[in-house]
Design a protein around this motif. Sequence first.
Motif, PDB file in Angstrom:
ATOM      1  N   ARG A 201     -27.400 -12.072  12.132  1.00  0.00           N
ATOM      2  CA  ARG A 201     -27.197 -11.532  10.905  1.00  0.00           C
ATOM      3  C   ARG A 201     -28.831 -11.164   9.895  1.00  0.00           C
ATOM      4  O   ARG A 201     -29.266  -9.696   9.873  1.00  0.00           O
TER       5      ARG A 201
ATOM      6  N   ARG B 166     -27.422  -3.634  -2.971  1.00  0.00           N
ATOM      7  CA  ARG B 166     -26.691  -2.290  -2.960  1.00  0.00           C
ATOM      8  C   ARG B 166     -27.999  -1.884  -2.921  1.00  0.00           C
ATOM      9  O   ARG B 166     -28.555  -0.196  -2.226  1.00  0.00           O
TER      10      ARG B 166
ATOM     11  N   ALA C 237     -30.241   1.737  12.351  1.00  0.00           N
ATOM     12  CA  ALA C 237     -28.567   1.299  12.026  1.00  0.00           C
ATOM     13  C   ALA C 237     -29.293  -0.475  12.480  1.00  0.00           C
ATOM     14  O   ALA C 237     -29.420  -1.666  11.960  1.00  0.00           O
TER      15      ALA C 237
ATOM     16  N   ARG D 169     -25.886  -3.907   4.118  1.00  0.00           N
ATOM     17  CA  ARG D 169     -25.075  -4.740   3.253  1.00  0.00           C
ATOM     18  C   ARG D 169     -24.341  -5.390   4.365  1.00  0.00           C
ATOM     19  O   ARG D 169     -24.077  -6.878   3.565  1.00  0.00           O
ATOM     20  N   LEU D 170     -23.326  -5.445   4.987  1.00  0.00           N
ATOM     21  CA  LEU D 170     -22.941  -6.373   5.980  1.00  0.00           C
ATOM     22  C   LEU D 170     -24.126  -7.454   6.646  1.00  0.00           C
ATOM     23  O   LEU D 170     -23.259  -8.283   7.049  1.00  0.00           O
ATOM     24  N   HIS D 171     -25.301  -7.317   6.578  1.00  0.00           N
ATOM     25  CA  HIS D 171     -26.173  -7.892   7.113  1.00  0.00           C
ATOM     26  C   HIS D 171     -26.557  -8.690   5.653  1.00  0.00           C
ATOM     27  O   HIS D 171     -27.423  -9.706   6.148  1.00  0.00           O
ATOM     28  N   GLY D 172     -25.876  -8.748   5.112  1.00  0.00           N
ATOM     29  CA  GLY D 172     -26.656  -9.566   3.256  1.00  0.00           C
ATOM     30  C   GLY D 172     -27.362  -8.764   2.762  1.00  0.00           C
ATOM     31  O   GLY D 172     -27.900  -9.790   1.693  1.00  0.00           O
TER      32      GLY D 172
ATOM     33  N   TYR E 119     -30.157  -4.754  15.895  1.00  0.00           N
ATOM     34  CA  TYR E 119     -29.380  -4.564  17.885  1.00  0.00           C
ATOM     35  C   TYR E 119     -29.403  -2.852  18.114  1.00  0.00           C
ATOM     36  O   TYR E 119     -28.443  -2.823  16.632  1.00  0.00           O
TER      37      TYR E 119
ATOM     38  N   VAL F 256     -18.330   1.789  18.160  1.00  0.00           N
ATOM     39  CA  VAL F 256     -18.848   0.906  16.849  1.00  0.00           C
ATOM     40  C   VAL F 256     -19.177  -0.490  16.960  1.00  0.00           C
ATOM     41  O   VAL F 256     -19.490  -1.745  16.487  1.00  0.00           O
TER      42      VAL F 256
ATOM     43  N   LEU G 231     -21.368   4.980  16.340  1.00  0.00           N
ATOM     44  CA  LEU G 231     -21.290   4.985  14.923  1.00  0.00           C
ATOM     45  C   LEU G 231     -19.407   5.188  14.651  1.00  0.00           C
ATOM     46  O   LEU G 231     -18.802   5.604  14.938  1.00  0.00           O
ATOM     47  N   TYR G 232     -19.544   5.230  13.189  1.00  0.00           N
ATOM     48  CA  TYR G 232     -18.643   5.585  12.567  1.00  0.00           C
ATOM     49  C   TYR G 232     -18.449   7.285  12.985  1.00  0.00           C
ATOM     50  O   TYR G 232     -19.684   8.158  11.664  1.00  0.00           O
TER      51      TYR G 232
ATOM     52  N   GLU H 135     -25.036   6.653   3.818  1.00  0.00           N
ATOM     53  CA  GLU H 135     -23.542   5.309   3.581  1.00  0.00           C
ATOM     54  C   GLU H 135     -23.397   4.852   4.918  1.00  0.00           C
ATOM     55  O   GLU H 135     -22.669   3.641   4.374  1.00  0.00           O
ATOM     56  N   HIS H 136     -23.401   5.007   5.998  1.00  0.00           N
ATOM     57  CA  HIS H 136     -23.524   4.226   6.439  1.00  0.00           C
ATOM     58  C   HIS H 136     -24.028   3.037   6.883  1.00  0.00           C
ATOM     59  O   HIS H 136     -24.165   2.109   7.020  1.00  0.00           O
TER      60      HIS H 136
ATOM     61  N   GLN I 171     -28.667   5.784  15.010  1.00  0.00           N
ATOM     62  CA  GLN I 171     -28.786   4.322  15.529  1.00  0.00           C
ATOM     63  C   GLN I 171     -29.630   3.457  15.846  1.00  0.00           C
ATOM     64  O   GLN I 171     -29.725   2.128  15.172  1.00  0.00           O
TER      65      GLN I 171
ATOM     66  N   LEU J  54     -16.689  -5.935   1.299  1.00  0.00           N
ATOM     67  CA  LEU J  54     -16.622  -4.825   2.182  1.00  0.00           C
ATOM     68  C   LEU J  54     -15.767  -4.378   3.237  1.00  0.00           C
ATOM     69  O   LEU J  54     -16.272  -2.831   3.228  1.00  0.00           O
TER      70      LEU J  54
ATOM     71  N   TYR K 276     -24.150   0.771   4.144  1.00  0.00           N
ATOM     72  CA  TYR K 276     -22.994  -0.288   5.268  1.00  0.00           C
ATOM     73  C   TYR K 276     -23.077  -1.139   5.824  1.00  0.00           C
ATOM     74  O   TYR K 276     -22.762  -2.506   5.894  1.00  0.00           O
ATOM     75  N   LEU K 277     -23.853  -0.988   6.910  1.00  0.00           N
ATOM     76  CA  LEU K 277     -24.192  -1.985   7.808  1.00  0.00           C
ATOM     77  C   LEU K 277     -25.076  -3.209   6.952  1.00  0.00           C
ATOM     78  O   LEU K 277     -25.264  -3.956   7.349  1.00  0.00           O
TER      79      LEU K 277
ATOM     80  N   THR L 156     -22.912  -8.597  13.969  1.00  0.00           N
ATOM     81  CA  THR L 156     -23.340  -8.360  12.439  1.00  0.00           C
ATOM     82  C   THR L 156     -22.621  -9.286  11.841  1.00  0.00           C
ATOM     83  O   THR L 156     -22.774 -10.238  11.439  1.00  0.00           O
TER      84      THR L 156
END
Lengths: 392, 301
Positions: free
Chosen positions: B71, B103, B142, B97-100, B75, A204, B82-83, B90-91, B139, A10, B94-95, A211
């Motif tokens: 996960r 899509r 997020a 999905r990082l948390h599992g 937080y 960030v 952020l980016y 999109e952001h 944020q 990812l 992405y976050l 995470t």
Amino acid sequence: MNRVAATIALVARREVSTQVRSRTFVIGLVLMLAVFGGYGAVFAFVGSQTSEASLVLDGQAHELREDLRSAADRQGLQLTLTEAGNRATAESMVRGGEADAMLTGGFGTFQLVGRDDVGAGLRTLVTGVVEQRAVTDALSAAGADPDRVSALSGVGIRTLEPADPERGQRIAIALAVTFLLFFSVTAYGAAVAQGVVEEKSGRVVELLLATIPATQLLAGKIVGLGLVGLLQLLILGAVGTVVALATGLLAVPAVLAGTLLSAVVWYLVGFFLFATLYAAAGALVSRQEELQSVTAPVAVPLLVPLLLAVAVLPTDPHNTVTTVLSYVPFFSQTLMPARTALGAAAWWEVLIALALALAALVGMVLLSARVYRNSVLRTGARVGWREALKRP
Amino acid sequence: MLAIEGLAKRFGTATALDGVTFQVRPGEVFGFVGGNGAGKTTTMRIVLGVLDPDAGTVSWRGSPVDATVRRRIGYLPEERGLYPKMRVTEHLVYLARLHGMSRSAARDAAATWTGRVGLAERRHDEVQKLSLGNQQRVQLCAALVHDPDVLVLDEPFSGLDPAAVDTLSEVLRERAAAGIPVIFSSHQLELVERLCDRVGIISAGRMAAVGTVDDLRAASAERYDVTGPPAGWADGLPGVRVLDTDGARTRVELEPGTDDQKLLAAALQAGPVHAFGPYRPPLSELYRDAVADRPGTGGPA
């Protein structure tokens, strides 16, 4: 394990999509293609300069026609011979650029006339032929057999190892590969450092590290940027190969294919080795402006082998210093593929260098992960190396 | 239950945390208050594993918080970030999905939360193109987008306009009602008092008080407001301390064991009494009392 891989994938995918969309990627690609094109053009120009010549013969010189032709053939010079009816025509042909030079006069008074200069190749050829002819005639007049004299005076030249007829091409390929690798490793190693600082200065990183583990974030970033670099390397390699083959600049696809494969392998090894170093350096600072001061030392081990590969290897492929350094991690990714391209390294040498580089890589990954984890959340003043390397 | 036990942390020679202990129960909104540098952010960072404690543990449902549990935490870091070049959706995807998250689930959640905080029109804009207030909303999304089991929010209300404050308050109550523990820090004590089931007051790295606002009141000395008698009437009464006088109203504090009926009798003796009743100090006063005897702390900013 599955989840770890998925997380790294990812992160890597984000890096790839961000990079490929960025202006830097496109500009880098165009810039490298321009450099490539210029490089090829210079080679093609130099090549055309040395292998082609045209000569116009005036008067008695036409007697040398056959000798000139066969001598040119022996030297691999493509010689165009014309005969002008009179001197004035011949001179105007040289003046107008239709011929490189004219040969006029007779034995004892031969003159090679160029417009403002006579090419070295042509000069050597003509003087050699005239001299040979004079000696042969003199010998015949003295009653000696010129063929016998020639046979007696000849010195055979051979090498203990078979001479490489493709050496010139190998040098060209080696230089191209050296520059390509240097560019890819430098550009994308620096991109890793920049990305790390970007996440740190943009804050960030705290959200990300809350995470996923730091090592997975770092691994994803390095893998992603490495893939982008690889993509660029492959595009440039493919374009270079196609152009070189299409223009007849290089005529050895087999050598080229092997070299490209070795370039890819060494790119990956070199990139990961330096990327870990760049990532650690990037984690130490908090702002882009401070980055230069920590990444400058990293550029030294990148530059030294580049200079050696460009300055030493083409003239002396078996040089001791470069041979020894081609085994040393941080140097091998430039020197070993250059030696391979020159045909100066055996397969087992490559394997030893690879094994050493991979061992160094394992150490670097562990060290870099520690520095990264120790430093990446500390904003403000630059973190010292000693502090960053402390066992957590 | 999210249990924080005996956290200690030093930065060089400075002690940031010294035995911080408290619990947050499922379905509970927990307000974490304290002065600047008191240790709120450090505590939250340790909960999220962003910082390692020198001592102490953080556990969730009886087992230590590890990467798998983290996960599932939402937080909001004190240091927002952020980016800048990623687009809002999109952001968030992405976050998530990082948390599992898958899509498609991530897409749905991103759409839901951006709509909820009023960013529906800005979903395809780059984060850097948004105003600071709107970036703050992203944020918040997020922190919420992956449907977390625990919410840890560091100063979530700072920088929000009144409408956004209302939305966020509503979201926090709603998340708690869904059975998850919510912990947030804030300097806006009226907001904390209104929103929180329980409150933890941290001062100089130690918990000065933990409990419901009523618990904190009960723990402090009893206070009474008396309106009527002339000024100075209560001076010198045994077990009684005058806190302040405002016109005809006198506010007093009783030492433990002092009888409020004796106070009333004394007041009647001094003059007519128009009003007599216990005074319920707001959280801001309880906070001041709790941190008063601790050196090296400022008040809430």
